[in-house]
Each structure stands twice: as structure tokens, then as C-alpha cells.
Scaffold this motif. Structure first.
Motif, PDB file in Angstrom:
ATOM      1  N   VAL A 277       0.837  -1.209   0.000  1.00 48.34           N
ATOM      2  CA  VAL A 277       0.000   0.000   0.000  1.00 48.34           C
ATOM      3  C   VAL A 277       0.865   1.251   0.000  1.00 48.34           C
ATOM      4  CG1 VAL A 277      -1.607   1.383   1.395  1.00 48.34           C
ATOM      5  CG2 VAL A 277      -2.005  -1.070   1.094  1.00 48.34           C
ATOM      6  N   ARG A 278       1.884   1.273   0.844  1.00 43.35           N
ATOM      7  CA  ARG A 278       2.747   2.458   0.930  1.00 43.35           C
ATOM      8  C   ARG A 278       3.489   2.694  -0.370  1.00 43.35           C
ATOM      9  NH1 ARG A 278       4.467  -0.234   5.380  1.00 43.35           N
ATOM     10  NH2 ARG A 278       6.656  -0.120   4.759  1.00 43.35           N
ATOM     11  N   GLU A 279       3.913   1.622  -1.016  1.00 40.73           N
ATOM     12  CA  GLU A 279       4.612   1.756  -2.289  1.00 40.73           C
ATOM     13  C   GLU A 279       3.652   2.197  -3.387  1.00 40.73           C
ATOM     14  OE1 GLU A 279       7.288   1.847  -5.321  1.00 40.73           O
ATOM     15  OE2 GLU A 279       7.686   1.733  -3.166  1.00 40.73           O
ATOM     16  N   LYS A 280       2.472   1.637  -3.399  1.00 36.41           N
ATOM     17  CA  LYS A 280       1.499   1.948  -4.442  1.00 36.41           C
ATOM     18  C   LYS A 280       1.063   3.406  -4.393  1.00 36.41           C
ATOM     19  CE  LYS A 280      -3.082   0.603  -6.150  1.00 36.41           C
ATOM     20  NZ  LYS A 280      -4.218  -0.341  -5.991  1.00 36.41           N
ATOM     21  N   TYR A 281       0.793   3.904  -3.177  1.00 41.20           N
ATOM     22  CA  TYR A 281       0.261   5.260  -3.028  1.00 41.20           C
ATOM     23  C   TYR A 281       1.319   6.276  -2.613  1.00 41.20           C
ATOM     24  CZ  TYR A 281      -4.239   2.996  -3.493  1.00 41.20           C
ATOM     25  OH  TYR A 281      -5.308   2.270  -3.977  1.00 41.20           O
ATOM     26  N   LYS A 282       2.576   5.817  -2.482  1.00 33.90           N
ATOM     27  CA  LYS A 282       3.677   6.716  -2.114  1.00 33.90           C
ATOM     28  C   LYS A 282       3.334   7.493  -0.845  1.00 33.90           C
ATOM     29  CE  LYS A 282       5.670   5.357  -5.861  1.00 33.90           C
ATOM     30  NZ  LYS A 282       6.698   4.290  -5.767  1.00 33.90           N
TER      31      LYS A 282
END
Length: 288
Positions: free
Chosen positions: A188-193
Motif C-alpha cells: 500500500v505504501r509503495e502503491k500510493y507513495k
């Protein structure tokens, strides 16, 4: 992928001198890697990075939620400093997702905390509140679809979730379940930065355990929780509105010694300035 026919390897079929995955490479020589420039995009200098993951933990009634809301408000307003950490990112779009507290009590809480901030327009624009008051199991398909929709609709730079226990359908002592959940949060953190801060709690200690020192192993649940986080802050009450922060882990920055902060009972704001607490408790003769 549904089948190998759908896999496009064109970008991987490059000459050995070219990089893959954008400007980065999969394998470096030692000195080549040391000389390469990889910048950490700090939000709070030395503590929270863009895409980072942190825990605010402690025993019940220590003010974890209050401190987390204060953190979110500071980032939304672009305040220059939060406690001991400089804000290097300016104003950020922040979401506070309340899975513990429902709308009515959270409204009272937020109204009290909001008295400490004059710029209501910026706060309203940058600080989003999701007062669900019920669990969202992010280890389930339905929970992930729901959460993905919220993230797509609002795209926060920082999301604060209260609490870690409320996003898991299984006990946080279940090693495999926690490992899967933590991996999903990293996706999630990688996808939404976005950066993510979770409110959590410590293990119960017998007798007077709260007054003793707190260690990383005192955080409740699987070791996968503390292994993956960038920082873990434990909050405890010293006396009244005098609190202590123990930095149990800080992967990317210096780990300061435990330090004390004061809480203003009128608007639930926090400061490292202890002079106000002195004035609050001293009598007319100047004695404490």
C-alpha cells in the motif's frame, strides 16, 4: 497475470550497461553502489520518511490517540517542528482513520484538539478524518477493496490508523498472519507513495510494570511488527500531564534518549517545554 502471454519483458531486455527499474539497477559493484545517490525524502527529519512506517504505542490511557492527532495536525498545517523533529516537507495531506473511536466521541475529541490551531481553513483542507469506529480487516479481500477505494479517492501523503489491532482479523501474535498483513501494508505504501503511522499498544505487565523501562519487546504481537517499522515510539504517563517518550526504534535516524513532554489539558496539545507545567503546579510561594 492470467498467463505468460500477458507478461511484457521488453523493458527487461536491455544491454548490460543499461539500468532496469527506471534509473536504478538490480545489481551494483560495491563502490558503484556507495557512490550512487539515493535520497531519503524526509517528512519529519530523522524520524518519518515519505513512504515510511511508524508505530506510536503505549499502555491504555497514555494519550496515544491525542499525540497521533497532534502529529497529523502539525503535518497538515506544515508546522516547522513536531516536538523534537523538524518538518522538512511543509504541508501534507493527512488522513486520520479512526477504527477504535466512533464519530460522536471522536468529534468531541477533535473539537477540543482543534482549539489549539488557528488556521482552520488549511486544517480542513489538508486533514481528513474517517470516523468509522469499526474494524477494517486488511487481511481480507473485502477489507482491501474497501481500503483501496478510500486511498484512491483521497490519496493522502500520510495516513494515521487507530489502531493496528483493528485491521487484523487474526490475533497479532499469529506470526504468519502478521507477516502477510505487514507485507500488504508495504505494498500500500509503495502503491500510493504514502507514509503510514499506526497506533498500537504494549503488552500488559504485572503489578507496577508501567513505571519500569519499556523495550521494543514490550510491544504487543509478533516480532514481524517491530521488524518492519522504521520507528516505534512508546508513550507513558509520568504524572498528570507530564508524559515521557521512549524511542524504542529509529531505523533511519539517531535514537534520542527518552524525553519528557507536557500536555495542555485545555486543548490536548503537546510541547517539550516543561516550564508551562511548572507554572501550572507551583503555588503562590513558588513551591511545587
Amino acid at each position: 497475470y492470467n498467463s505468460l502471454n500477458n507478461v511484457d519483458l521488453t523493458n527487461m531486455l536491455q544491454s548490460k550497461s543499461e539500468g532496469v527499474l527506471g534509473e536504478s539497477k538490480l545489481v551494483y559493484g560495491y563502490q558503484e553502489f556507495v557512490d550512487a545517490e539515493f535520497k531519503i525524502e524526509w517528512i519529519l527529519d530523522g524520524l518519518l520518511a515519505q513512504g515510511g512506517f511508524g508505530l506510536i504505542t503505549g499502555y491504555p490511557g497514555t494519550g496515544k490517540t491525542q499525540l497521533s492527532i497532534a502529529l497529523a495536525a502539525h503535518l497538515a498545517l506544515g508546522e516547522k517542528k513536531f516536538l523534537k523533529w523538524d518538518n522538512l516537507a511543509g504541508s501534507k495531506k493527512v488522513m486520520f482513520m479512526s477504527l477504535e473511536m466512533s464519530a460522536a466521541p471522536l468529534n468531541l475529541f477533535m473539537g477540543t484538539i482543534g482549539q489549539g490551531y488557528a488556521d482552520k481553513n488549511t486544517l480542513n483542507r489538508n486533514f481528513m478524518v474517517s470516523p468509522l469506529g469499526m474494524p477494517i480487516h486488511l487481511d481480507s479481500h473485502d477489507g482491501q477493496v474497501f481500503f483501496d477505494q478510500i486511498m484512491n479517492d483521497h490519496m493522502p501523503d500520510v495516513i494515521v490508523i487507530d489502531s493496528l489491532q483493528k485491521i487484523s482479523s487474526k490475533e497479532l501474535t499469529d506470526e504468519q498472519a502478521v507477516k502477510t498483513l505487514i507485507h500488504y501494508l508495504s505494498v500500500v505504501r509503495e502503491k500510493y507513495k504514502c507514509a503510514m503511522v499506526m497506533i498500537h499498544h504494549n503488552r500488559k505487565k504485572p503489578n507496577d510494570g508501567q513505571k519500569k523501562g519499556v523495550e521494543l519487546s514490550d510491544i504487543y504481537g509478533s516480532t514481524y511488527i517491530t521488524t518492519d517499522v522504521d520507528f516505534a515510539i512508546s508513550l507513558k504517563v509520568v504524572e498528570g500531564d507530564l508524559l515521557q517518550l521512549d524511542i524504542l526504534k529509529n531505523r533511519l535516524g539517531a535514537t534520542p534518549e527518552p524525553f519528557q513532554i507536557t500536555r495542555n489539558p485545555e486543548n490536548l496539545s503537546f510541547t517539550t517545554d516543561l516550564a508551562g507545567l511548572y507554572d501550572q503546579y507551583k503555588n503562590k510561594d513558588g513551591d511545587i
